[in-house]
Design an enzyme around this catalytic site. Structure first.
Site, PDB file in Angstrom:
ATOM      1  N   LYS A  64       0.767  -1.199  -0.045  1.00 25.94           N
ATOM      2  CA  LYS A  64      -0.032   0.081   0.102  1.00 25.94           C
ATOM      3  C   LYS A  64       1.027   1.369   0.099  1.00 25.94           C
ATOM      4  O   LYS A  64       0.763   2.166  -0.789  1.00 25.94           O
ATOM      5  CB  LYS A  64      -0.726  -0.091   1.374  1.00 25.94           C
ATOM      6  CG  LYS A  64      -2.286   0.669   1.032  1.00 25.94           C
ATOM      7  CD  LYS A  64      -3.094   0.203   2.210  1.00 25.94           C
ATOM      8  CE  LYS A  64      -3.622  -1.027   2.279  1.00 25.94           C
ATOM      9  NZ  LYS A  64      -4.039  -1.426   3.618  1.00 25.94           N
ATOM     10  N   ARG A  72      -3.198   2.801   8.729  1.00 23.56           N
ATOM     11  CA  ARG A  72      -3.784   1.578   8.162  1.00 23.56           C
ATOM     12  C   ARG A  72      -2.286   0.684   8.093  1.00 23.56           C
ATOM     13  O   ARG A  72      -1.185   1.154   7.595  1.00 23.56           O
ATOM     14  CB  ARG A  72      -4.333   1.700   6.547  1.00 23.56           C
ATOM     15  CG  ARG A  72      -5.038   3.036   6.462  1.00 23.56           C
ATOM     16  CD  ARG A  72      -5.528   3.024   4.988  1.00 23.56           C
ATOM     17  NE  ARG A  72      -6.753   2.191   4.636  1.00 23.56           N
ATOM     18  CZ  ARG A  72      -7.165   2.223   3.413  1.00 23.56           C
ATOM     19  NH1 ARG A  72      -6.391   3.032   2.400  1.00 23.56           N
ATOM     20  NH2 ARG A  72      -8.229   1.512   3.147  1.00 23.56           N
ATOM     21  N   GLY A  91      -6.441 -10.596   8.334  1.00 26.69           N
ATOM     22  CA  GLY A  91      -5.823 -11.074   9.632  1.00 26.69           C
ATOM     23  C   GLY A  91      -5.141  -9.940  10.333  1.00 26.69           C
ATOM     24  O   GLY A  91      -4.750  -9.911  11.376  1.00 26.69           O
ATOM     25  N   MET A 122      -4.394  -5.857  11.118  1.00 16.96           N
ATOM     26  CA  MET A 122      -5.327  -4.714  12.035  1.00 16.96           C
ATOM     27  C   MET A 122      -6.042  -4.094  10.923  1.00 16.96           C
ATOM     28  O   MET A 122      -5.458  -3.904   9.817  1.00 16.96           O
ATOM     29  CB  MET A 122      -4.636  -4.001  12.703  1.00 16.96           C
ATOM     30  CG  MET A 122      -5.326  -3.049  13.759  1.00 16.96           C
ATOM     31  SD  MET A 122      -4.578  -1.812  14.592  1.00 16.96           S
ATOM     32  CE  MET A 122      -4.618  -0.372  13.479  1.00 16.96           C
ATOM     33  N   ARG A 165      -3.486  -0.742  -6.559  1.00 16.26           N
ATOM     34  CA  ARG A 165      -2.533  -1.922  -6.400  1.00 16.26           C
ATOM     35  C   ARG A 165      -2.847  -2.709  -7.898  1.00 16.26           C
ATOM     36  O   ARG A 165      -3.744  -2.464  -8.497  1.00 16.26           O
ATOM     37  CB  ARG A 165      -2.732  -2.859  -5.326  1.00 16.26           C
ATOM     38  CG  ARG A 165      -4.079  -3.285  -5.430  1.00 16.26           C
ATOM     39  CD  ARG A 165      -4.349  -4.264  -4.134  1.00 16.26           C
ATOM     40  NE  ARG A 165      -5.802  -4.645  -4.204  1.00 16.26           N
ATOM     41  CZ  ARG A 165      -6.509  -5.306  -3.272  1.00 16.26           C
ATOM     42  NH1 ARG A 165      -5.596  -5.620  -2.183  1.00 16.26           N
ATOM     43  NH2 ARG A 165      -7.556  -5.561  -3.449  1.00 16.26           N
ATOM     44  N   HIS A 193       2.688 -42.178  -0.176  1.00 16.35           N
ATOM     45  CA  HIS A 193       2.247 -43.298  -1.320  1.00 16.35           C
ATOM     46  C   HIS A 193       0.941 -42.651  -2.088  1.00 16.35           C
ATOM     47  O   HIS A 193       1.022 -42.661  -3.112  1.00 16.35           O
ATOM     48  CB  HIS A 193       2.185 -44.684  -0.686  1.00 16.35           C
ATOM     49  CG  HIS A 193       1.706 -45.561  -2.003  1.00 16.35           C
ATOM     50  ND1 HIS A 193       0.407 -45.940  -2.314  1.00 16.35           N
ATOM     51  CD2 HIS A 193       2.582 -46.340  -2.825  1.00 16.35           C
ATOM     52  CE1 HIS A 193       0.483 -46.770  -3.272  1.00 16.35           C
ATOM     53  NE2 HIS A 193       1.782 -46.994  -3.645  1.00 16.35           N
ATOM     54  N   SER A 243      20.442 -38.512 -12.697  1.00 23.54           N
ATOM     55  CA  SER A 243      19.119 -37.888 -12.405  1.00 23.54           C
ATOM     56  C   SER A 243      18.836 -37.764 -11.144  1.00 23.54           C
ATOM     57  O   SER A 243      19.139 -38.586 -10.165  1.00 23.54           O
ATOM     58  CB  SER A 243      17.965 -38.654 -13.047  1.00 23.54           C
ATOM     59  OG  SER A 243      16.630 -38.226 -12.548  1.00 23.54           O
ATOM     60  N   CYS A 266      14.014 -36.200 -11.223  1.00 21.42           N
ATOM     61  CA  CYS A 266      12.767 -36.847 -11.235  1.00 21.42           C
ATOM     62  C   CYS A 266      12.168 -36.943 -10.074  1.00 21.42           C
ATOM     63  O   CYS A 266      10.998 -37.803  -9.849  1.00 21.42           O
ATOM     64  CB  CYS A 266      12.985 -38.053 -12.043  1.00 21.42           C
ATOM     65  SG  CYS A 266      14.195 -39.115 -10.790  1.00 21.42           S
ATOM     66  N   TYR A 296      16.992 -31.367 -17.718  1.00 19.10           N
ATOM     67  CA  TYR A 296      15.535 -31.558 -17.733  1.00 19.10           C
ATOM     68  C   TYR A 296      15.144 -31.832 -16.472  1.00 19.10           C
ATOM     69  O   TYR A 296      15.603 -32.246 -15.457  1.00 19.10           O
ATOM     70  CB  TYR A 296      15.276 -32.549 -18.768  1.00 19.10           C
ATOM     71  CG  TYR A 296      15.665 -34.019 -18.036  1.00 19.10           C
ATOM     72  CD1 TYR A 296      15.059 -34.702 -17.455  1.00 19.10           C
ATOM     73  CD2 TYR A 296      16.891 -34.729 -18.741  1.00 19.10           C
ATOM     74  CE1 TYR A 296      15.284 -35.919 -16.580  1.00 19.10           C
ATOM     75  CE2 TYR A 296      17.201 -35.756 -18.296  1.00 19.10           C
ATOM     76  CZ  TYR A 296      16.391 -36.433 -17.482  1.00 19.10           C
ATOM     77  OH  TYR A 296      17.104 -37.773 -16.811  1.00 19.10           O
TER      78      TYR A 296
HETATM   79  C1  PEP Z   1      13.220 -39.878  -5.803  1.00 17.19           C
HETATM   80  O1  PEP Z   1      13.965 -40.292  -4.913  1.00 17.19           O
HETATM   81  O2  PEP Z   1      13.477 -38.702  -5.899  1.00 17.19           O
HETATM   82  C2  PEP Z   1      12.830 -40.741  -6.753  1.00 17.19           C
HETATM   83  C3  PEP Z   1      12.052 -40.129  -7.837  1.00 17.19           C
HETATM   84  O3  PEP Z   1      12.643 -41.963  -6.644  1.00 17.19           O
HETATM   85  P1  PEP Z   1      11.430 -42.718  -5.725  1.00 17.19           P
HETATM   86  O4  PEP Z   1      10.340 -41.558  -5.308  1.00 17.19           O
HETATM   87  O5  PEP Z   1      10.932 -43.600  -6.569  1.00 17.19           O
HETATM   88  O6  PEP Z   1      12.140 -43.214  -4.605  1.00 17.19           O
END
Ligand code: PEP
Ligand code: MG
Length: 920
Positions: free
Chosen positions: A41, A110, A119, A121, A354, A470, A809, A877, A897
């Site tokens: 603000k 303000r 949340g 004042m 804003r 999981h 990876s 990954c 990647y």
């Molecule tokens: C990881 O550990 O980041 C991974 C991709 O393998 P997983 O989750 O299958 O253990």
């Protein structure tokens, strides 16, 4: 304290002066880029002042002052001095003094943090009024009623927000007064009634706060400013910050602004306006105006508001000035702005602006429109939208304009909207789904055995586990709605009941009862809630033409076209490639449709579930070479046919096949269950000796910490024949595809490597099989062989490991759990909430990469890898591969990647493009 020992003389005084932190900025001193210091603000008020727009004079107390206050528990002494100076400058400008008995200057106080935050004042208006200045205001304004009404509002707001008195005490006194005077509305109370109310309000203050309402204007101002600082730490503010990932240590600024009045008769009023429609993005005149009213009246909705078009008729001059200001602001900010304004006796004042909040759809439309209008570049347009907004546009959503009964709210683990009858096990899920029913699988927590149930279900709800449990990981991978960690739920799979204890009430649901699960918000509702489809999803799945064809109206067509335009630009700009985590042809196809350039992680253990689990169990339990050979021989054709299908789907694209990485216990019977069975059978005299043998093996293999046990490469190296089996299956599948004229591009990846020697052994064995199949088939099969970097040791010794690897990876899930030393399946629902409250984490490190810890290990790993092999391909990954904040970090790290669940592929593409534009 320090100057007691300081030498006398001018030089030392100047030095002292230079050290005094600057805690107060006049509106004329700051600018829009100082949000960290002046709050959103304050920075925008300063910017409007700089632009020459009509902003009432005032000043901002910085977030530094707030932080100093929160740290020391007292207002920094320099602040009081600087406030005096700033206040006097305002007084000089206006020729009036705060709370003057004749013609008082009044101010509002303000809060204004960097991010707008509920949340905090609420505003206190009319500071400076007291028993004398109220008379002065009455005279100066020529309106006694207005003056006394302003005074009673001040005591009410001050009492409530500064002195923490329950607002109800004031509102009941007000209601009683209206009743006594026989009137219905506040503004029907006359001067005498308001004077009586002021006395009563002062009494309420005395009674509940134990002090007299402060008559000294400066005390009012100081107390209000301190209350703003304090409000940074209210519970609501804390909760909001946690949810929105706003750090707890930013602090808030305080804006002190000269009062202007919209309630000074028919030529005054107050309103809000947008430079564009915040839900469609279209430019035009959008806003509301209320004649003879103050800000809070607009919100309270006491009277009907007028449109801006009406203002044009009522006060053409102010309207013209406002339109000019709107255009100026939009051109200046080059974005949609919202503006609060007040007209005081025909004079327009701007109180706030804003860059306006907008829906996810409007964000894409506005960005694209601004490009068309040549106000921003396409690169800038990319910075105006986020992966989070794209995610919102991708999910089917529950209608919100219907009645809904909330059962519980838990972790939104995998977004989407699913409705169905609850089921408690796989068989029921599968059989009901086969009958065409929609089902929600409800489990305490899921494990790999639940996969068929999860596949059959429309949504998954668990009572335990967090975002990387999981259930969450698998559901996200499948693009299936999931809410997990719903601790208020008791799941009794045996009795087939789901008990919800909420607000002292208990609801018991039975198998088949319908619930609605919102994986975007974490809410679970009782009964059916209608679902609306997403046009952006149609675009991502079926392409632009089809999405445009199916779009119901022009707005939707514009949305789809805008998303397409920005996605295409992100693809052009990004340096990070985007792959997907997929282990079945369906997921692989979904991933490709959403723009995945390959598969970065095919978890082969997912190919051994269901009926095939038995073969793996046989392999683990095999006592003789013959038994082992048999188990392997049974597995080979199954694996091979999996790979043939996958390689066919991914033809011409890289596909990283990770060799099996199961925690062993997932493939063996449960120790407790088996022990009980054997004990009971023994007692009944029905014990099968095979069970007894099995129990012995299960006991021998039982691990206290399976995630840190015989997993990954460790299992591959200790279970004879396993590497050979998998590599042969990959190689033979590739040959089959080559024979069919395809272009298979598998990459073989070894999990959980910690030492180069592990990789060396695994590699030698894999290469031997590749050579054999090459020899037999006549095809050259020199597929890249690499490994995951998911243990701290691997990251630290990446230069050595790189000698044996063609690619790396980063498995950021395991790397996070092993760096922090906590188990990802166990901790999220248990103590992460406390850790976030305590500021130990801003966000779960399983969700967004912990840059300073896990990130540093990645940085070391990447640097060392490229020291050995300069152009080594480095992927990510883990779950972080699809997380917007983490993608920005991976881009900066020079990762090649990211690989994420198919659903998140478009988000990763967009964020990778944004990262390239933002970081260069
Ligand atoms: C990881 O550990 O980041 C991974 C991709 O393998 P997983 O989750 O299958 O253990
Ligand atoms: Mg892992």
């Amino acid at each position: 304290m320090t100057y007691r020992h300081a030498p006398h003389g001018k030089a030392s005084i100047d030095k002292k002066k230079a050290k005094m932190p600057k805690y107060v900025y006049m509106f004329s001193e700051g600018d829009k880029d100082q949000k960290d210091l002046l709050g959103g603000k304050g920075a925008n008020l300063a910017e409007m002042t700089r632009l020459g727009l009509p902003v009432p004079p005032g000043f901002t107390i910085t977030t530094d002052a707030c932080r100093a206050y929160l740290h020391d528990g007292v207002v920094p002494p320099e602040l009081a001095v600087q406030v005096t100076t700033a206040l006097r400058r305002v007084e000089e400008d206006l020729g009036r003094q705060l709370g003057d008995a004749e013609d008082p200057l009044l101010v509002s106080v303000r809060s204004g943090a960097k991010f707008s935050m509920p949340g905090m004042m609420e505003t206190v208006l009319n500071i400076g009024l007291n028993d004398q200045s109220v008379e002065g205001l009455a005279k100066a304004s020529g309106d006694e009623r207005f003056a006394w009404d302003s005074y009673r509002r001040l005591i009410q707001m001050f009492g409530k927000t500064v002195l923490d008195i329950e607002g109800e005490h004031f509102s009941s006194a007000l209601d009683a007064k209206k009743l006594e005077k026989g009137v219905k509305l506040d503004y029907e109370l006359d001067v005498d009634a308001l004077k009586e109310l002021v006395d009563q309000y002062k009494q309420i203050v005395k009674e509940h706060a134990g002090i007299d309402f402060p008559q000294d204007p400066r005390t009012q101002l100081d107390m209000a400013s301190e209350a703003v600082f304090r409000s940074w730490n209210t519970e609501r503010a804390h909760i909001y910050r946690r949810r929105e990932k706003i750090p707890h240590d930013l602090g808030t600024a305080v804006n002190v602004c000269t009062m202007v009045f919209g309630n000074m008769g028919e030529t005054s009023g107050t309103g809000v306006c947008f430079t564009r429609d915040p839900s469609t993005g279209h430019s035009g005149v959008y806003g509301d105006y209320l004649v003879n009213a103050q800000g809070e009246d607009v919100v309270a909705g006491i009277r009907n508001t007028l449109s801006l078009a009406d203002l044009k008729n009522i006060d053409p001059e102010s309207y013209r000035e406002l339109r000019a200001a709107m255009r100026k602001l939009e051109t200046h900010y080059r974005d949609l702005c919202d503006i609060e304004f007040t007209i005081e006796r025909g004079k327009l004042w701007l109180l706030q602006t804003r860059v306006g909040k907008r829906t996810a759809a409007a964000a894409f439309r506005v960005a694209s429109q601004l490009v068309d209008e040549k106000l921003i570049t396409l690169d800038e347009a990319l910075t105006r939208v986020t992966g989070e907004q794209l995610t919102k546009l991708m999910f089917p959503q529950f209608a919100t304009d219907v009645e809904r009964q909330l059962l519980t709210k838990a972790m939104p683990a995998s977004p989407g909207a699913a409705v169905g009858g609850i089921v408690f096990d796989n068989d029921e899920a599968v059989s009901r789904a086969a009958e065409g029913q929609k089902v929600i699988l409800v489990r305490r927590e899921t494990n790999p055995d639940d996969l068929p149930g999860m596949v059959a279900a429309d949504g998954v709800l668990t009572a335990r586990g967090g975002k990387t449990s999981h259930a969450a990981v698998v559901a996200r991978g499948m693009g299936k709605t999931c809410v997990c960690g719903a601790e208020e739920l008791e799941v009794d799979a045996e009795a087939r009941t789901l008990t919800v204890n909420r607000d002292g009430k208990q609801i018991v649901l039975h198998s088949g009862d319908v619930i609605a699960v919102d994986g975007t918000t974490g809410e679970v509702f009782l009964g059916e809630v209608p679902v609306v489809d997403s046009p952006v999803m149609t675009y991502l799945r079926r392409g632009l033409d089809e999405a445009l064809y199916r779009a119901e109206d022009a707005d939707t067509r514009e949305l789809v076209a805008s998303v397409h335009r920005l996605m295409r630009h992100a693809d052009e700009r990004r340096r990070l490639r985007v792959r997907a985590n997929a282990d079945n042809p369906d997921d692989a196809r979904h991933a490709i449709h959403r723009g995945a350039e390959g598969i970065g992680l095919c978890r082969t253990e997912h190919m051994f579930l269901g009926e095939r689990k038995q073969f793996v169990q046989d392999l683990i339990l095999a006592q003789t070479d013959e038994e082992r050979e048999q188990a392997l021989a049974a597995l080979l054709p199954l694996q091979k046919s999996d790979f043939v299908k996958m390689l066919e789907t991914m033809d011409g694209k890289s596909m990283t096949v990770r060799l099996i990485d199961p925690p062993l216990h997932e493939f063996l019977p449960d120790l407790t269950e088996l022990s009980v069975k054997v004990a009971l059978d023994r007692e009944r005299g029905t014990l099968d000796p095979a069970d007894e043998k099995l129990l012995a093996v299960v006991r021998k293999n039982h691990e206290a910490n399976p995630m840190l046990g015989l997993r990954g490469v460790r299992l591959l190296l200790t279970l004879p024949g396993l590497i050979e089996l998998q590599v042969r299956a990959i190689a033979e599948a590739a040959v089959e595809r080559l024979r069919a004229g395809g272009s298979p591009q598998p990459e073989i990846m070894i999990p959980l490597v910690g030492s180069v020697r592990e990789l060396q052994i695994a590699r030698e064995r894999a290469e031997k099989v590749l050579a054999e199949v090459s020899e037999q088939s006549g095809y050259k099969l020199d597929f890249p062989i690499g490994c995951m970097i998911e243990l701290p040791r691997a990251a630290i010794s990446a230069d050595t490991i790189a000698e044996e690897a063609d690619f790396f990876s980063f498995g950021t899930n395991d790397l996070t759990q092993t760096t922090w030393g906590f188990s990802r399946d166990d901790v999220e629902g248990v103590f992460f909430g406390h850790y976030m409250d305590a500021g130990i984490f801003g966000t779960s490190p399983f969700e967004t990469i912990d840059e300073r810890g896990v990130g540093r290990l990645m940085e070391t790993g990447a640097k060392r890898a490229r020291k050995t092999k300069a152009d080594m391909k480095l992927g990510v990954c883990g779950e972080h591969g699809g997380d917007p904040d983490s993608i920005d970090f991976f881009h900066r790290l020079g990762i090649s990647y990211v690989s994420c669940s198919p659903f998140r592929v478009p988000v990763a593409r967009l964020e990778a493009g944004r990262a390239a534009v933002i970081n260069g």
